[in-house]
Design a protein around this motif. Structure first.
Motif, PDB file in Angstrom:
ATOM      1  N   GLU A 170     -15.144  -1.515 -21.732  1.00 30.32           N
ATOM      2  CA  GLU A 170     -14.373  -1.521 -20.481  1.00 30.32           C
ATOM      3  C   GLU A 170     -14.927  -2.575 -19.521  1.00 30.32           C
ATOM      4  OE1 GLU A 170     -14.024   2.511 -19.109  1.00 30.32           O
ATOM      5  OE2 GLU A 170     -12.917   3.119 -20.906  1.00 30.32           O
ATOM      6  N   ARG A 171     -15.017  -3.799 -20.063  1.00 29.36           N
ATOM      7  CA  ARG A 171     -15.434  -4.953 -19.269  1.00 29.36           C
ATOM      8  C   ARG A 171     -14.241  -5.877 -19.048  1.00 29.36           C
ATOM      9  NH1 ARG A 171     -21.176  -7.167 -21.623  1.00 29.36           N
ATOM     10  NH2 ARG A 171     -22.264  -5.181 -21.854  1.00 29.36           N
ATOM     11  N   LYS A 172     -14.320  -6.660 -17.992  1.00 23.28           N
ATOM     12  CA  LYS A 172     -13.297  -7.673 -17.775  1.00 23.28           C
ATOM     13  C   LYS A 172     -13.395  -8.731 -18.875  1.00 23.28           C
ATOM     14  CE  LYS A 172     -13.042  -7.062 -12.771  1.00 23.28           C
ATOM     15  NZ  LYS A 172     -13.149  -7.704 -11.440  1.00 23.28           N
ATOM     16  N   LEU A 173     -12.260  -9.357 -19.157  1.00 21.03           N
ATOM     17  CA  LEU A 173     -12.177 -10.316 -20.260  1.00 21.03           C
ATOM     18  C   LEU A 173     -11.600 -11.633 -19.744  1.00 21.03           C
ATOM     19  CD1 LEU A 173     -12.340 -10.720 -23.432  1.00 21.03           C
ATOM     20  CD2 LEU A 173      -9.940 -10.039 -23.461  1.00 21.03           C
ATOM     21  N   GLU A 174     -12.319 -12.709 -20.001  1.00 18.25           N
ATOM     22  CA  GLU A 174     -11.812 -14.031 -19.636  1.00 18.25           C
ATOM     23  C   GLU A 174     -11.151 -14.654 -20.855  1.00 18.25           C
ATOM     24  OE1 GLU A 174     -13.828 -17.263 -16.950  1.00 18.25           O
ATOM     25  OE2 GLU A 174     -14.325 -17.732 -19.044  1.00 18.25           O
ATOM     26  N   ILE A 175      -9.894 -15.057 -20.713  1.00 18.71           N
ATOM     27  CA  ILE A 175      -9.161 -15.620 -21.844  1.00 18.71           C
ATOM     28  C   ILE A 175      -8.505 -16.949 -21.479  1.00 18.71           C
ATOM     29  CG2 ILE A 175      -8.663 -13.356 -22.852  1.00 18.71           C
ATOM     30  CD1 ILE A 175      -5.792 -13.631 -21.758  1.00 18.71           C
ATOM     31  N   VAL A 176      -8.323 -17.764 -22.478  1.00 16.50           N
ATOM     32  CA  VAL A 176      -7.450 -18.938 -22.377  1.00 16.50           C
ATOM     33  C   VAL A 176      -6.286 -18.670 -23.318  1.00 16.50           C
ATOM     34  CG1 VAL A 176      -7.209 -21.413 -22.741  1.00 16.50           C
ATOM     35  CG2 VAL A 176      -9.367 -20.484 -21.842  1.00 16.50           C
ATOM     36  N   TYR A 177      -5.102 -18.498 -22.745  1.00 18.35           N
ATOM     37  CA  TYR A 177      -3.932 -18.089 -23.529  1.00 18.35           C
ATOM     38  C   TYR A 177      -2.936 -19.229 -23.607  1.00 18.35           C
ATOM     39  CZ  TYR A 177      -0.191 -15.082 -25.282  1.00 18.35           C
ATOM     40  OH  TYR A 177       0.785 -14.518 -26.055  1.00 18.35           O
ATOM     41  N   ARG A 178      -2.446 -19.494 -24.814  1.00 20.12           N
ATOM     42  CA  ARG A 178      -1.491 -20.573 -25.028  1.00 20.12           C
ATOM     43  C   ARG A 178      -0.182 -20.017 -25.583  1.00 20.12           C
ATOM     44  NH1 ARG A 178      -5.123 -25.714 -27.284  1.00 20.12           N
ATOM     45  NH2 ARG A 178      -6.219 -26.046 -25.290  1.00 20.12           N
ATOM     46  N   PRO A 179       0.737 -19.626 -24.686  1.00 18.43           N
ATOM     47  CA  PRO A 179       2.031 -19.116 -25.138  1.00 18.43           C
ATOM     48  C   PRO A 179       2.871 -20.232 -25.753  1.00 18.43           C
ATOM     49  CG  PRO A 179       2.033 -19.371 -22.761  1.00 18.43           C
ATOM     50  CD  PRO A 179       0.638 -19.677 -23.226  1.00 18.43           C
ATOM     51  N   ARG A 180       3.982 -19.847 -26.349  1.00 18.74           N
ATOM     52  CA  ARG A 180       4.819 -20.811 -27.051  1.00 18.74           C
ATOM     53  C   ARG A 180       5.288 -21.943 -26.133  1.00 18.74           C
ATOM     54  NH1 ARG A 180       8.441 -17.492 -28.952  1.00 18.74           N
ATOM     55  NH2 ARG A 180       7.640 -17.283 -31.063  1.00 18.74           N
ATOM     56  N   HIS A 181       5.537 -21.622 -24.871  1.00 18.35           N
ATOM     57  CA  HIS A 181       6.064 -22.637 -23.949  1.00 18.35           C
ATOM     58  C   HIS A 181       4.976 -23.483 -23.288  1.00 18.35           C
ATOM     59  CE1 HIS A 181       5.146 -19.169 -21.343  1.00 18.35           C
ATOM     60  NE2 HIS A 181       4.911 -20.068 -20.412  1.00 18.35           N
ATOM     61  N   LYS A 182       3.685 -23.185 -23.585  1.00 15.41           N
ATOM     62  CA  LYS A 182       2.594 -23.952 -22.974  1.00 15.41           C
ATOM     63  C   LYS A 182       1.417 -24.013 -23.931  1.00 15.41           C
ATOM     64  CE  LYS A 182       0.403 -24.595 -18.471  1.00 15.41           C
ATOM     65  NZ  LYS A 182       0.117 -23.998 -17.139  1.00 15.41           N
ATOM     66  N   THR A 183       1.599 -24.736 -25.015  1.00 23.27           N
ATOM     67  CA  THR A 183       0.608 -24.753 -26.094  1.00 23.27           C
ATOM     68  C   THR A 183      -0.624 -25.596 -25.777  1.00 23.27           C
ATOM     69  OG1 THR A 183       1.810 -26.579 -27.143  1.00 23.27           O
ATOM     70  CG2 THR A 183       2.335 -24.326 -27.876  1.00 23.27           C
ATOM     71  N   ASP A 184      -0.610 -26.315 -24.639  1.00 27.04           N
ATOM     72  CA  ASP A 184      -1.780 -27.119 -24.277  1.00 27.04           C
ATOM     73  C   ASP A 184      -2.542 -26.513 -23.105  1.00 27.04           C
ATOM     74  OD1 ASP A 184       0.171 -27.529 -22.387  1.00 27.04           O
ATOM     75  OD2 ASP A 184      -0.139 -29.700 -22.219  1.00 27.04           O
ATOM     76  N   ASN A 185      -2.246 -25.278 -22.760  1.00 27.75           N
ATOM     77  CA  ASN A 185      -2.910 -24.656 -21.616  1.00 27.75           C
ATOM     78  C   ASN A 185      -4.415 -24.552 -21.842  1.00 27.75           C
ATOM     79  OD1 ASN A 185      -3.117 -23.074 -19.134  1.00 27.75           O
ATOM     80  ND2 ASN A 185      -3.567 -21.367 -20.506  1.00 27.75           N
ATOM     81  N   ASP A 186      -5.211 -24.927 -20.851  1.00 24.95           N
ATOM     82  CA  ASP A 186      -6.660 -24.762 -20.945  1.00 24.95           C
ATOM     83  C   ASP A 186      -7.221 -24.046 -19.717  1.00 24.95           C
ATOM     84  OD1 ASP A 186      -6.350 -26.703 -19.048  1.00 24.95           O
ATOM     85  OD2 ASP A 186      -7.494 -28.256 -20.088  1.00 24.95           O
ATOM     86  N   GLN A 187      -6.327 -23.417 -18.940  1.00 26.44           N
ATOM     87  CA  GLN A 187      -6.745 -22.676 -17.750  1.00 26.44           C
ATOM     88  C   GLN A 187      -7.123 -21.249 -18.135  1.00 26.44           C
ATOM     89  OE1 GLN A 187      -5.500 -23.402 -13.904  1.00 26.44           O
ATOM     90  NE2 GLN A 187      -6.484 -25.272 -14.557  1.00 26.44           N
ATOM     91  N   ALA A 188      -8.316 -20.832 -17.755  1.00 25.10           N
ATOM     92  CA  ALA A 188      -8.776 -19.483 -18.061  1.00 25.10           C
ATOM     93  C   ALA A 188      -8.262 -18.496 -17.020  1.00 25.10           C
ATOM     94  CB  ALA A 188     -10.300 -19.445 -18.109  1.00 25.10           C
ATOM     95  N   LYS A 189      -8.066 -17.260 -17.446  1.00 26.71           N
ATOM     96  CA  LYS A 189      -7.683 -16.188 -16.531  1.00 26.71           C
ATOM     97  C   LYS A 189      -8.465 -14.944 -16.908  1.00 26.71           C
ATOM     98  CE  LYS A 189      -3.639 -14.296 -16.949  1.00 26.71           C
ATOM     99  NZ  LYS A 189      -2.181 -14.097 -17.080  1.00 26.71           N
ATOM    100  N   VAL A 190      -8.628 -14.052 -15.942  1.00 25.33           N
ATOM    101  CA  VAL A 190      -9.374 -12.811 -16.161  1.00 25.33           C
ATOM    102  C   VAL A 190      -8.387 -11.650 -16.244  1.00 25.33           C
ATOM    103  CG1 VAL A 190     -11.094 -11.220 -15.210  1.00 25.33           C
ATOM    104  CG2 VAL A 190     -11.424 -13.696 -14.978  1.00 25.33           C
ATOM    105  N   VAL A 191      -8.519 -10.870 -17.323  1.00 28.80           N
ATOM    106  CA  VAL A 191      -7.638  -9.719 -17.531  1.00 28.80           C
ATOM    107  C   VAL A 191      -8.483  -8.470 -17.764  1.00 28.80           C
ATOM    108  CG1 VAL A 191      -5.779 -11.143 -18.486  1.00 28.80           C
ATOM    109  CG2 VAL A 191      -7.464 -10.103 -20.026  1.00 28.80           C
ATOM    110  N   LEU A 192      -7.808  -7.310 -17.688  1.00 23.79           N
ATOM    111  CA  LEU A 192      -8.449  -6.018 -17.900  1.00 23.79           C
ATOM    112  C   LEU A 192      -7.904  -5.428 -19.186  1.00 23.79           C
ATOM    113  CD1 LEU A 192      -7.909  -4.669 -14.262  1.00 23.79           C
ATOM    114  CD2 LEU A 192      -9.722  -6.187 -15.083  1.00 23.79           C
ATOM    115  N   PRO A 193      -8.672  -5.425 -20.269  1.00 23.09           N
ATOM    116  CA  PRO A 193      -8.131  -4.979 -21.570  1.00 23.09           C
ATOM    117  C   PRO A 193      -7.879  -3.474 -21.609  1.00 23.09           C
ATOM    118  CG  PRO A 193     -10.483  -5.458 -21.735  1.00 23.09           C
ATOM    119  CD  PRO A 193     -10.075  -5.875 -20.366  1.00 23.09           C
ATOM    120  N   PHE A 194      -6.636  -3.105 -21.957  1.00 20.61           N
ATOM    121  CA  PHE A 194      -6.231  -1.700 -22.024  1.00 20.61           C
ATOM    122  C   PHE A 194      -6.074  -1.201 -23.460  1.00 20.61           C
ATOM    123  CE2 PHE A 194      -3.827  -1.908 -17.688  1.00 20.61           C
ATOM    124  CZ  PHE A 194      -5.047  -1.965 -17.029  1.00 20.61           C
ATOM    125  N   GLY A 195      -5.715  -2.095 -24.403  1.00 25.00           N
ATOM    126  CA  GLY A 195      -5.512  -1.626 -25.764  1.00 25.00           C
ATOM    127  C   GLY A 195      -5.082  -2.734 -26.701  1.00 25.00           C
TER     128      GLY A 195
END
Length: 339
Positions: A170-195
């Motif tokens: 139950e720790r915060k998670l920093e991710i770099v996510y590259r969805p289909r419409h933005k495959t070159d994204n390199d911006q990190a974001k912090v999320v709260l993992p639920f499952g």
């Protein structure tokens, strides 16, 4: 074994599956992101040396530097199970290894690799006809998916380890996510993992964002990076993953509303619904060579895909809007194949 020892064992490469070693500074760097109040690198070195003396860690000398990895079979289960495993347990482990076809079981089972290898060795050493029957059993069972086999994107094991660790602790998670419409994204974001949810061969992280009411789904194969943070969060008491998946039908792709679905099947196409109903209120009747089935279901893209899979062997009688939609598709198909 102390908490620091367990953390050291966790970050070290396993000799059973990897040939790499880590230097003491590398071990220390990996621990800094997961262990609060980490002692000095010299203390970590002393812990590593003691683990080597206990036969749990292998050390190699590279010039003046010491490098380390976890000894094959050094995990608690494998160390205890090697001499004690019986044929029933060996067979169960080999069956689990062979038929864990979904991605989440396959990913988490990596930590059991030493146990699987012990089980395989045990089954090869047969001393009687009964034991030989055990060893032949795995070749007498097969599992096949009922759908068309697709090759799903591979999930990075390191990213999965970070996600599952953050989820468990139950720790915060920093991710770099590259969805289909933005495959070159390199911006990190912090999320709260639920499952974690696996659906249709794809694995999703369900995670919250501070300041937002509703969680978001992230496909794990689209994670370019993931790092469990030291900062913890309060897992929401009002969130239920089961409700999110099953009641809100969040993975049914463009859920619309509940409808009373009425179907007419031909050529025995719907017979399986008599044993595996499509809804709790399902009703069925027969007339001539046709099977009529109706029940309350959630209208979604997944439902449409399922109906299309029957081709000309199903007719949608209701609702009228869905019937009209599929009829229009049939006209388009006829024009394509008519050419």
């Amino acid at each position: 074994m102390s908490d620091i020892d367990r953390e050291i064992m966790r970050v070290l490469p396993d000799a059973a599956t990897q040939s790499d070693y880590l230097s003491t500074p590398d071990v220390y760097r990996r621990l800094t992101s997961t262990v609060p109040n980490l002692p000095s690198p010299k203390t970590i070195y002393r812990h590593l040396a003691r683990l080597e003396e206990e036969g749990l860690v292998e050390m190699d000398q590279r010039g003046t530097a010491s490098v380390w990895r976890r000894k094959a079979g050094a995990s608690g289960l494998a160390a205890k199970g090697g001499a004690m495993i019986n044929f029933d347990e060996a067979l169960a482990l080999q069956t689990l290894r062979r038929f864990s076809s979904r991605q989440i079981p396959e990913l988490v089972a990596e930590s059991l690799t030493p146990l699987f290898e012990i089980a395989e060795t045990r089954l090869r050493k047969t001393n009687s006809e009964t034991e030989r029957k055990y060893s032949r059993w795995a070749g007498k069972v097969a599992v096949e998916s009922g759908g068309f086999a697709l090759h799903y994107p591979v999930i990075d094991r390191d990213n999965f380890a970070e996600v599952s660790r953050a989820l468990f602790e139950e720790r915060k998670l920093e991710i770099v996510y590259r969805p289909r419409h933005k495959t070159d994204n390199d911006q990190a974001k912090v999320v709260l993992p639920f499952g974690l949810v696996e659906v249709g061969g794809l694995v999703y992280l369900v995670a919250g964002t501070e300041g937002k009411a509703n969680p978001t789904m992230y496909r794990l194969d689209r994670l370019w990076g993931a790092k469990a943070m030291l900062e913890s969060f309060s897992y929401p008491a009002t969130f239920s993953l089961d409700a999110y998946v099953r009641q809100q039908r969040s993975f049914d792709f463009m859920v619309e509303k509940e409808v009373l679905l009425k179907l007419k099947f031909f050529s025995g196409a719907g017979e399986h619904l008599l044993e595996a109903p499509m809804s709790k209120d399902q009703k069925s009747t027969r007339k001539d060579d046709a099977l009529y089935v109706q029940g309350t279901v959630m209208l979604s893209q997944r439902l449409r895909w399922w109906l299309r899979s029957f081709g000309p062997n199903v007719e949608v009688l209701g609702p009228a809007s869905l019937r009209a939609e599929l009829a229009a598709e049939a006209v388009e198909l006829a024009s394509i194949y008519g050419e």
